[in-house]
Design a protein around this motif. Structure first.
Motif, PDB file in Angstrom:
ATOM      1  N   LEU A 167      -0.085   8.475   7.456  1.00 12.43           N
ATOM      2  CA  LEU A 167       0.225   8.989   6.125  1.00 12.43           C
ATOM      3  C   LEU A 167       1.725   9.011   5.833  1.00 12.43           C
ATOM      4  CD1 LEU A 167      -2.329  11.944   6.029  1.00 12.43           C
ATOM      5  CD2 LEU A 167      -2.525   9.748   4.856  1.00 12.43           C
ATOM      6  N   ASN A 171       3.855   6.591   3.218  1.00 13.92           N
ATOM      7  CA  ASN A 171       4.596   7.335   2.202  1.00 13.92           C
ATOM      8  C   ASN A 171       6.052   6.879   2.161  1.00 13.92           C
ATOM      9  OD1 ASN A 171       6.157  10.096   1.323  1.00 13.92           O
ATOM     10  ND2 ASN A 171       4.141   9.929   0.373  1.00 13.92           N
ATOM     11  N   TRP A 186       0.777   3.375  -5.920  1.00 14.73           N
ATOM     12  CA  TRP A 186      -0.633   3.005  -5.726  1.00 14.73           C
ATOM     13  C   TRP A 186      -0.767   1.549  -5.297  1.00 14.73           C
ATOM     14  CZ3 TRP A 186      -2.519  -1.058  -8.492  1.00 14.73           C
ATOM     15  CH2 TRP A 186      -1.866  -1.392  -9.687  1.00 14.73           C
ATOM     16  N   GLY A 189       0.071   1.339  -1.658  1.00 19.00           N
ATOM     17  CA  GLY A 189      -1.019   1.885  -0.876  1.00 19.00           C
ATOM     18  C   GLY A 189      -2.183   0.933  -0.720  1.00 19.00           C
ATOM     19  N   LEU A 397      -7.414   6.086   4.639  1.00 16.47           N
ATOM     20  CA  LEU A 397      -6.444   7.126   4.325  1.00 16.47           C
ATOM     21  C   LEU A 397      -5.108   6.576   3.831  1.00 16.47           C
ATOM     22  CD1 LEU A 397      -6.942   9.719   7.221  1.00 16.47           C
ATOM     23  CD2 LEU A 397      -7.491  10.021   4.807  1.00 16.47           C
ATOM     24  N   PRO A 399      -4.016   4.604   1.264  1.00 14.93           N
ATOM     25  CA  PRO A 399      -3.603   4.806  -0.138  1.00 14.93           C
ATOM     26  C   PRO A 399      -3.258   6.253  -0.451  1.00 14.93           C
ATOM     27  CG  PRO A 399      -5.556   3.419  -0.020  1.00 14.93           C
ATOM     28  CD  PRO A 399      -5.348   3.979   1.350  1.00 14.93           C
ATOM     29  N   LEU A 400      -3.959   7.201   0.188  1.00 13.65           N
ATOM     30  CA  LEU A 400      -3.665   8.614  -0.031  1.00 13.65           C
ATOM     31  C   LEU A 400      -2.235   8.931   0.395  1.00 13.65           C
ATOM     32  CD1 LEU A 400      -4.652  11.491  -0.735  1.00 13.65           C
ATOM     33  CD2 LEU A 400      -5.359  11.716   1.672  1.00 13.65           C
ATOM     34  N   GLY A 401      -1.829   8.400   1.538  1.00 10.19           N
ATOM     35  CA  GLY A 401      -0.481   8.648   2.026  1.00 10.19           C
ATOM     36  C   GLY A 401       0.584   8.122   1.098  1.00 10.19           C
ATOM     37  N   VAL A 404       0.736  10.838  -2.431  1.00  7.97           N
ATOM     38  CA  VAL A 404       0.847  12.294  -2.472  1.00  7.97           C
ATOM     39  C   VAL A 404       2.065  12.757  -1.687  1.00  7.97           C
ATOM     40  CG1 VAL A 404      -1.641  12.562  -2.708  1.00  7.97           C
ATOM     41  CG2 VAL A 404      -0.614  12.609  -0.432  1.00  7.97           C
TER      42      VAL A 404
END
Length: 453
Positions: A167, A171, A186, A189, A397, A399-401, A404
């Motif tokens: 993550l 990021n 996005w 990600g 996981l 794309p989430l990292g 956010v």
């Protein structure tokens, strides 16, 4: 949530405080003395063994020794080599780089022992792949009554990987690409998820092949770019070394945007960033090296310890010298911004782009390397049935990292990483007689077969 963050901050400060640094450095010093300085005296032997490669018909493993080392380097050569070094200098001054070097030299003995034990006590799983690492060294080397400690390492490692190895890395990639090129988070990600998925789902053989291709290229490219910066500021190089050695033992006063630092700060942040960067003491390198083809744990250890040499004594040193020689350390900037200022000073208009791309590649390879570490940790806990679900979750996981804020995740992962070190360091100390015996046998020409349960 705020109370949890405060509690984790306090725990993290304790775990990465002076006692942990003393424990890691003390373990390295203990091993270095026990090995009679062998890791420093045999660096050339390690490189010779690395380039010799695999001797077909004699050795067993899933990937070549070179691929195993590159997989390990993929995980360690990351954002810490750029942002971490800059942060150490920002908080501890130029003297922090000296203490990074000292920690890395002792870390070579630690890394050697970690890899040796991981390979010596490795096993074959029910899919026929070689698996090893601190958890197997603890279980097979210390006996079944210590197996719980191996499970503790695997649990902390398996959880920490999702943060520090996944993550927070994507990021960092997303932030760098958005600032430098305006690419939406996005998009970064999704693209990263697709590429990482293609590699990770192929297992260690595919990870090893990609790492063996990408890691040498990225290290060489960063070396060339750093040399350009140093060439532009060549007249400042002698003064930079003077600052490094002087302020390793004397405080540095406030100057420009630099707030000043004590000798204790230089020591603390230099050692901490060295350990976080090269991971000597965490035990992770042995997980990758255990998959390498070999018929000698000592040979694997000699090759594995090169990771600390390359990561800190080469890559981190280049970052530190560019920052000091360019004067960026007095700019008041920190982290990636400080390193970017150093590159921009020598290559106006393009320096920050080069550093941003370097950061992206470093973070990308870290995701690959840590995916294998996490996979082996969860396999130790739940068997081979955990492999595919882990790979799918790891990829999902990403794309989430990218999209956010991860302050809490970073703090939690950093804390779990420190907790990984404790069972590993205990195992190194308890199994140090095995390390010394196997090393002495190897250099005396006595054949030592690998341990198999």
């Amino acid at each position: 949530m705020e109370s949890l963050y405060t509690w984790l901050t306090s725990l993290n400060a304790l775990l990465w405080g002076p006692p942990m640094l003393v424990l890691i450095l003390g373990t390295g010093l203990f091993l270095m003395i026990g090995l009679k300085m062998m890791p420093l005296l045999k660096i050339s032997t390690g490189f010779a063994l690395l380039w010799r490669g695999r001797e077909k018909g004699r050795e067993q493993g899933d990937i070549s020794p070179f691929q195993a080392l590159m997989t390990s380097l993929a995980a360690t050569v990351g954002t810490g080599n750029i942002a971490g070094v800059a942060t150490a200098i920002f908080l501890g001054g130029p003297g922090a780089l000296f203490w990074m070097w000292c920690a890395a030299l002792l870390g070579m003995a630690t890394k050697y022992a970690e890899v040796l034990l991981a390979v010596y006590y490795r096993e074959k799983d029910d899919q026929g792949h070689y698996v090893g690492g601190p958890m197997y060294a603890i279980k097979n080397g210390l006996g079944k009554r210590w197996a719980w400690l191996g499970a503790v390492f695997a649990l902390f490692g398996g959880l920490a990987g999702f943060g520090i190895g996944n993550l927070v890395q994507v990021n960092s990639m997303a932030d760098a690409l958005e600032v430098a090129f305006g690419i939406p988070d996005w998009a970064t990600g999704l693209l990263t998820m697709a590429v990482i998925g293609l590699v990770v789902l192929g297992g260690i053989q595919r990870i090893g092949k990609v790492a063996a291709t990408l890691v040498p290229f990225m290290c060489l490219a960063y070396l060339v770019a750093s040399v350009v910066v140093l060439a532009v500021h060549a007249e400042a190089i002698p003064g930079a070394f003077a600052l490094i050695f002087t302020h390793a033992f004397t405080p540095v006063a406030a100057t420009g945007g630099f707030a000043g630092a004590t000798v204790l700060a230089a020591l603390r942040y230099g050692v901490a960033r060295s350990i976080i960067s090269n991971e000597a003491g965490l035990g992770t390198a042995g997980i990758a090296q255990a998959a390498g083809t070999t018929d000698s744990a000592v040979r694997s250890g000699l090759i594995g310890m090169l990771g600390t040499f390359i990561d800190t004594l080469v890559i981190c040193s280049l970052t530190g010298l560019t920052i000091i020689c360019s004067g960026a350390w007095t700019s008041g900037l920190s982290g990636v911004a400080m390193s970017s200022a150093a590159f921009e000073s020598a290559m106006p208009g393009v320096g920050h782009y080069i550093l941003s791309l370097t950061l992206v590649v470093f973070a990308f390879t870290t995701i690959l390397g840590w995916s294998y570490y996490g996979e082996r940790c969860w396999e130790y806990l739940a068997g081979t049935r955990a492999i595919l679900p882990f790979r799918l979750l790891w990829v999902a996981l990403i794309p989430l990292g990218a999209m956010v804020q991860l302050d809490l995740v970073w703090l939690l992962a950093d804390t779990l990483t420190a907790l990984m070190a404790l069972p590993n360091l205990l195992a190194l100390l308890l199994l140090s007689p095995v390390v010394v015996r196997l090393t002495n046998d190897f250099f005396a020409g006595r054949k030592a077969t690998l341990y198999y349960p």
